[in-house]
Design a protein around this motif. Structure first.
Motif, PDB file in Angstrom:
ATOM      1  N   ILE A  77      29.935  88.962   3.225  1.00  0.00           N
ATOM      2  CA  ILE A  77      31.311  89.318   2.840  1.00  0.00           C
ATOM      3  C   ILE A  77      31.320  89.910   1.434  1.00  0.00           C
ATOM      4  O   ILE A  77      31.986  90.914   1.172  1.00  0.00           O
ATOM      5  CB  ILE A  77      32.251  88.107   2.949  1.00  0.00           C
ATOM      6  CG1 ILE A  77      32.490  87.765   4.422  1.00  0.00           C
ATOM      7  CG2 ILE A  77      33.579  88.364   2.236  1.00  0.00           C
ATOM      8  CD1 ILE A  77      33.272  86.491   4.654  1.00  0.00           C
ATOM      9  N   GLU A  78      30.559  89.321   0.543  1.00  0.00           N
ATOM     10  CA  GLU A  78      30.490  89.838  -0.831  1.00  0.00           C
ATOM     11  C   GLU A  78      29.869  91.232  -0.843  1.00  0.00           C
ATOM     12  O   GLU A  78      30.332  92.118  -1.574  1.00  0.00           O
ATOM     13  CB  GLU A  78      29.683  88.871  -1.707  1.00  0.00           C
ATOM     14  CG  GLU A  78      30.002  88.947  -3.166  1.00  0.00           C
ATOM     15  CD  GLU A  78      31.499  88.973  -3.489  1.00  0.00           C
ATOM     16  OE1 GLU A  78      31.905  89.878  -4.242  1.00  0.00           O
ATOM     17  OE2 GLU A  78      32.272  88.130  -2.995  1.00  0.00           O
ATOM     18  N   GLU A 112      25.072  74.854   6.146  1.00  0.00           N
ATOM     19  CA  GLU A 112      25.396  75.359   4.806  1.00  0.00           C
ATOM     20  C   GLU A 112      24.665  76.673   4.519  1.00  0.00           C
ATOM     21  O   GLU A 112      25.233  77.587   3.914  1.00  0.00           O
ATOM     22  CB  GLU A 112      25.052  74.314   3.751  1.00  0.00           C
ATOM     23  CG  GLU A 112      26.010  73.133   3.749  1.00  0.00           C
ATOM     24  CD  GLU A 112      25.557  71.994   2.829  1.00  0.00           C
ATOM     25  OE1 GLU A 112      24.522  72.135   2.139  1.00  0.00           O
ATOM     26  OE2 GLU A 112      26.253  70.961   2.821  1.00  0.00           O
ATOM     27  N   ARG A 145      32.538  93.640   0.280  1.00  0.00           N
ATOM     28  CA  ARG A 145      33.503  93.902  -0.805  1.00  0.00           C
ATOM     29  C   ARG A 145      32.917  94.860  -1.840  1.00  0.00           C
ATOM     30  O   ARG A 145      33.592  95.762  -2.325  1.00  0.00           O
ATOM     31  CB  ARG A 145      33.902  92.583  -1.476  1.00  0.00           C
ATOM     32  CG  ARG A 145      34.870  91.780  -0.673  1.00  0.00           C
ATOM     33  CD  ARG A 145      35.429  90.613  -1.478  1.00  0.00           C
ATOM     34  NE  ARG A 145      36.375  89.901  -0.673  1.00  0.00           N
ATOM     35  CZ  ARG A 145      36.276  88.628  -0.336  1.00  0.00           C
ATOM     36  NH1 ARG A 145      35.278  87.897  -0.789  1.00  0.00           N
ATOM     37  NH2 ARG A 145      37.185  88.061   0.429  1.00  0.00           N
ATOM     38  N   GLN A 161      26.460  79.390   6.420  1.00  0.00           N
ATOM     39  CA  GLN A 161      27.727  79.710   5.777  1.00  0.00           C
ATOM     40  C   GLN A 161      27.506  80.512   4.494  1.00  0.00           C
ATOM     41  O   GLN A 161      28.235  81.465   4.214  1.00  0.00           O
ATOM     42  CB  GLN A 161      28.516  78.423   5.474  1.00  0.00           C
ATOM     43  CG  GLN A 161      29.943  78.681   5.076  1.00  0.00           C
ATOM     44  CD  GLN A 161      30.718  79.452   6.132  1.00  0.00           C
ATOM     45  OE1 GLN A 161      30.706  79.121   7.305  1.00  0.00           O
ATOM     46  NE2 GLN A 161      31.391  80.510   5.727  1.00  0.00           N
ATOM     47  N   GLU A 162      26.493  80.137   3.731  1.00  0.00           N
ATOM     48  CA  GLU A 162      26.173  80.862   2.505  1.00  0.00           C
ATOM     49  C   GLU A 162      25.773  82.303   2.820  1.00  0.00           C
ATOM     50  O   GLU A 162      26.172  83.241   2.127  1.00  0.00           O
ATOM     51  CB  GLU A 162      25.037  80.154   1.762  1.00  0.00           C
ATOM     52  CG  GLU A 162      24.729  80.763   0.412  1.00  0.00           C
ATOM     53  CD  GLU A 162      23.639  79.998  -0.313  1.00  0.00           C
ATOM     54  OE1 GLU A 162      22.728  80.661  -0.855  1.00  0.00           O
ATOM     55  OE2 GLU A 162      23.700  78.755  -0.339  1.00  0.00           O
ATOM     56  N   SER A 163      25.019  82.489   3.890  1.00  0.00           N
ATOM     57  CA  SER A 163      24.625  83.836   4.311  1.00  0.00           C
ATOM     58  C   SER A 163      25.841  84.665   4.685  1.00  0.00           C
ATOM     59  O   SER A 163      25.932  85.843   4.329  1.00  0.00           O
ATOM     60  CB  SER A 163      23.664  83.764   5.504  1.00  0.00           C
ATOM     61  OG  SER A 163      22.477  83.142   5.131  1.00  0.00           O
ATOM     62  N   MET A 164      26.781  84.068   5.415  1.00  0.00           N
ATOM     63  CA  MET A 164      28.017  84.772   5.790  1.00  0.00           C
ATOM     64  C   MET A 164      28.801  85.182   4.544  1.00  0.00           C
ATOM     65  O   MET A 164      29.301  86.300   4.463  1.00  0.00           O
ATOM     66  CB  MET A 164      28.893  83.888   6.682  1.00  0.00           C
ATOM     67  CG  MET A 164      28.256  83.530   7.981  1.00  0.00           C
ATOM     68  SD  MET A 164      28.451  84.829   9.163  1.00  0.00           S
ATOM     69  CE  MET A 164      28.668  83.881  10.628  1.00  0.00           C
ATOM     70  N   ASN A 165      28.901  84.266   3.581  1.00  0.00           N
ATOM     71  CA  ASN A 165      29.616  84.571   2.340  1.00  0.00           C
ATOM     72  C   ASN A 165      28.939  85.704   1.577  1.00  0.00           C
ATOM     73  O   ASN A 165      29.615  86.541   0.972  1.00  0.00           O
ATOM     74  CB  ASN A 165      29.730  83.325   1.467  1.00  0.00           C
ATOM     75  CG  ASN A 165      30.672  82.294   2.062  1.00  0.00           C
ATOM     76  OD1 ASN A 165      31.526  82.615   2.882  1.00  0.00           O
ATOM     77  ND2 ASN A 165      30.498  81.047   1.671  1.00  0.00           N
ATOM     78  N   GLN A 166      27.617  85.741   1.594  1.00  0.00           N
ATOM     79  CA  GLN A 166      26.893  86.825   0.925  1.00  0.00           C
ATOM     80  C   GLN A 166      27.176  88.167   1.593  1.00  0.00           C
ATOM     81  O   GLN A 166      27.324  89.186   0.919  1.00  0.00           O
ATOM     82  CB  GLN A 166      25.391  86.546   0.913  1.00  0.00           C
ATOM     83  CG  GLN A 166      24.984  85.462  -0.058  1.00  0.00           C
ATOM     84  CD  GLN A 166      23.498  85.115   0.041  1.00  0.00           C
ATOM     85  OE1 GLN A 166      22.818  85.487   0.988  1.00  0.00           O
ATOM     86  NE2 GLN A 166      23.014  84.388  -0.950  1.00  0.00           N
TER      87      GLN A 166
END
Length: 162
Positions: A76-77, A66, A80, A69-74
């Motif tokens: 991506i953000e 988790e 963006r 995954q949270e690091s990957m999402n950060q």
């Protein structure tokens, strides 16, 4: 002799560094010329076996996954947000950004391996990469750009960014 076909999918490999603007600008220009889509890709170094072992002593495997995954999402953000800021500052370059940027992707692994693997598995027609991750006087190409150009089966456009 094989016929040259137009580029339909361009992989823009970014390290999110301060010197990536000329590289992204070139990816945008190539996409416009060829009416292609751009995939923005950033490679994140994976947690090594030592780090994994230390984390697993204190956290269950599920929580480690988790956190990754949270690091990957950060990331991506962050990509963006940088795209949004870039387009606000360079309006003429990004006027068609919604049609040009097809995907923003983050993948864990050695950057050169990630770039070459992603290009192969996503039918990329052109890789656009900068010469260096950071400013360097060591040579013409940084280690990632050198490895990608030597091992890629996909054409590579290397853009000076040092």
């Amino acid at each position: 002799m094989s016929e040259t076909k137009p580029f339909k999918t361009i992989l823009y490999a970014t390290n999110l560094g301060a010197h990536m603007r000329p590289v992204f600008r070139q990816a945008i220009n190539m996409a416009r010329i060829h009416q292609a889509k751009i995939i923005m890709l950033h490679a994140v170094a994976p947690i090594g076996t030592t780090g994994q072992a230390i984390l697993s002593m204190y956290l269950p495997d599920r929580e480690v996954h988790e956190i990754e995954q949270e690091s990957m999402n950060q990331v991506i953000e962050t990509m963006r947000e940088r795209l949004k800021n870039y387009c606000a500052e360079e309006d003429d370059v990004c006027k068609d950004k919604d049609e040009l940027i097809d995907k923003i992707a983050v993948s864990a692994g050695n950057p050169a391996d990630v770039i070459n693997h992603y290009a192969t598995t996503h039918n990329v027609d052109l890789i656009v990469i900068g010469t260096h991750t950071r400013q360097s006087k060591d040579g013409l190409l940084g280690s990632t750009a050198r490895y990608v150009t030597q091992h890629s089966k996909t054409p590579v456009l290397v853009v000076p960014n040092g």
